[in-house]
Design an enzyme around this catalytic site. Structure first.
Site, short mmCIF file in Angstrom:
data_model
loop_
_atom_site.label_atom_id
_atom_site.label_comp_id
_atom_site.label_asym_id
_atom_site.label_seq_id
_atom_site.Cartn_x
_atom_site.Cartn_y
_atom_site.Cartn_z
N LYS A 15 -3.49 51.65 112.25
CA LYS A 15 -2.18 52.12 111.77
C LYS A 15 -2.30 52.98 110.51
O LYS A 15 -2.63 54.15 110.60
CB LYS A 15 -1.25 50.93 111.58
CG LYS A 15 -0.80 50.32 112.93
CD LYS A 15 0.40 49.44 112.76
CE LYS A 15 0.79 48.71 114.04
NZ LYS A 15 1.59 49.49 114.96
N TYR B 174 1.14 38.58 117.33
CA TYR B 174 1.05 39.80 118.15
C TYR B 174 -0.18 40.56 117.68
O TYR B 174 -0.31 40.92 116.50
CB TYR B 174 2.29 40.69 118.01
CG TYR B 174 2.12 41.97 118.81
CD1 TYR B 174 2.29 41.96 120.19
CD2 TYR B 174 1.72 43.15 118.19
CE1 TYR B 174 2.08 43.12 120.94
CE2 TYR B 174 1.51 44.30 118.94
CZ TYR B 174 1.69 44.27 120.30
OH TYR B 174 1.48 45.42 121.05
N ASP C 190 -6.34 40.01 111.23
CA ASP C 190 -5.82 41.23 111.85
C ASP C 190 -4.89 41.89 110.84
O ASP C 190 -3.73 41.51 110.70
CB ASP C 190 -5.08 40.87 113.15
CG ASP C 190 -4.43 42.08 113.80
OD1 ASP C 190 -4.45 43.17 113.19
OD2 ASP C 190 -3.87 41.92 114.90
N TYR D 44 7.43 50.29 126.49
CA TYR D 44 8.44 49.24 126.27
C TYR D 44 9.84 49.69 126.67
O TYR D 44 10.84 49.25 126.07
CB TYR D 44 8.49 48.82 124.78
CG TYR D 44 7.15 48.51 124.17
CD1 TYR D 44 6.41 47.41 124.60
CD2 TYR D 44 6.63 49.28 123.14
CE1 TYR D 44 5.17 47.12 124.03
CE2 TYR D 44 5.40 48.99 122.57
CZ TYR D 44 4.68 47.91 123.03
OH TYR D 44 3.47 47.62 122.47
#
Ligand code: PLP
Length: 449
Positions: A282, A147, A253, A19
């Site tokens: 994560k 996202y 999610d 990014y």
């Protein structure tokens, strides 16, 4: 003698960062050590990690228990392929997760990060219907502002954005429904008086094309990279009801929300629902190692049991169920029990709600959203000097720099500033962070910012 090059100089000569526009990159923070909530830089600065290193770190950096679990496991078995083999940490972690997850999620399929956990979920959902003799059902409905990751399938189910724009020709079509973004309500309503009317858009999609839909995918309670949008629990309950009514799978999610981040172990608990498929990553390994897990219910799993080998789920990764990852994940779950981690999350939530109350009145502030150990401050972007709003708003880099100078690592999503610390942060440290946030936001109203 030539002077040794700094880490940043060596980085600049050899690396390409995610990014990051490399033609004019802001120099990366040269981190050489982690210590609880702090990152220590090459030049000895201690920077408070206010975003849990991309939302993964929950027990602090270099936690002795987790480090020891990693060392112990490395002595026994560092890796073995997971097709045709198994090992104790993978089995024990699956047993623990199925106990902890919303009841009914009985099978774990491992992968190796959040995007792959989502890829697995989407592929599973598609093949589930094929295996059940309904191959027409392969569509996915996703929400605006979603996202779900950066691989092609995960990008397809994410909202169109600067993250996906260059890859549109590679992505499969996905139907979209409204998200409950109350501050920018898609229907122009107010939460205090609305009836989560935004849910009607999902209902309309399902009415129109329900028999071609395999699954609805959502980030329950908190849409992360899309702007830290906090949901009313009623919306999530409504999504479950609609999926049941139209016989469609629900994929939750929880890559960001899982493992306590929203104040419950899993965000689905806020609405007391069980999804058909849940994606985890994560904080699964407390930020130590990359691991993904996709859990499913027994009926979903059973649809893959067959004498016909084409009904097999043909998906896997070299590092699927890596033993080191699983061992650290198990040690992290032990910490949840021994240290009453959820109590810390609730304490942080209360402090964030109270501490940010005065910030709401600052002229630059549009909205404040708090859930669990997450606070988001959506800043107004009407002043032309502050750019355009959204992820590319130049307020983001301006704020990052200002906070870094004060010793706090934050990485705003454009005009949405958020704070998401490791759960081991102390009340005094939260107070310090909130005072930095208040000062910097207050300074935005000065001319020239
Ligand atoms: C909700 C959600 N899903 C999936 C992902 C992708 O995870 P990863 O970056 O590990 O691929 C992210 C990452 O931020 C996420 O927030």
């Amino acid at each position: 003698m030539t002077k040794a090059r700094t880490l940043v100089e060596r980085d600049r000569a050899a690396l390409w960062h995610p990014y990051t526009q490399m033609s004019s990159p802001i120099p990366p923070l040269p981190v050489v050590k982690g210590d609880g909530v702090y990152l220590v830089t090459e030049d000895g600065r201690r920077i408070l990690d206010g975003i849990s290193s991309w939302w993964v770190n929950i027990h602090g950096h270099c936690h002795p228990t987790l480090t020891q679990a990693l060392i112990d496991q490395a002595h026994d078995l560092e890796h073995v392929m997971f097709a045709g083999c198994t090992h104790p940490p993978a089995v024990a972690l699956a047993e623990r997760l199925t106990q902890l997850l919303p009841s009914g999620l009985t099978r774990i399929f491992y992968s190796d990060n959040g995007s792959t956990a989502v890829e697995v979920a989407v592929k599973l959902a598609c093949q589930y219907w094929r295996n059940k003799g309904q191959p027409r059902r392969h569509g996915i409905i996703a929400l605006e502002h979603a996202y779900h990751g950066d691989t092609a399938g995960a990008m397809s189910v994410s909202a169109d954005s600067v993250f996906t724009a260059a890859f549109t020709p590679l992505l499969f079509p996905v139907a979209r429904a409204h998200a409950p973004y109350c501050f920018r309500c898609p229907l122009g309503l107010t939460r205090a008086t609305c009836n989560v009317d935004c849910l009607q858009s999902l209902e309309a999609q399902l009415e129109q094309r329900g028999d071609t839909i395999a699954a609805v995918i959502v980030e329950p309670m908190l849409q992360g990279a899309g702007g830290m949008i906090v949901w009313p629990a009623e919306f999530l309950a409504g999504v479950r009801r609609l999926c049941d009514r139209f016989g469609v799978l629900l994929i939750a999610d929880e890559v960001l929300t899982g493992f306590g981040r929203t104040g419950r172990m899993f965000a689905c608990e806020h609405a007391d629902i069980t999804p058909d498929v849940i994606c985890l990553s994560k904080a699964l390994t407390a930020g130590y190692l990359p691991l993904g897990a996709t859990a499913v219910t027994t009926p979903v799993y059973d649809a893959f049991l067959s004498a016909d080998h084409s009904n097999t789920f043909f998906h896997g990764h070299s590092f699927t169920a890596n033993p080191l990852d699983c061992a650290v994940a198990l040690a992290s779950l032990d910490l949840f029990e021994s240290a009453d981690v959820m109590h810390s999350v609730r304490r942080i939530e209360r402090q964030l709600i109270d501490g940010l109350a005065p910030v709401r009145a600052l002229p630059a502030v549009g909205d404040i959203r708090v859930i669990g150990a997450v606070a988001a401050i959506e800043l107004r972007t009407d002043a032309s000097a502050r750019g355009v709003g959204g992820y590319l708003d130049r307020l983001g880099p301006h704020l990052s720099k200002a906070f870094l100078e004060r010793g706090l690592l934050l990485r705003p999503l454009g005009n949405v500033l958020y704070f998401m610390p490791p759960y081991v942060i102390t009340p005094d440290e939260v107070t310090w962070c909130l005072s930095q946030i208040t000062d910097v936001i207050a300074s935005l109203d000065s001319p020239g910012t």
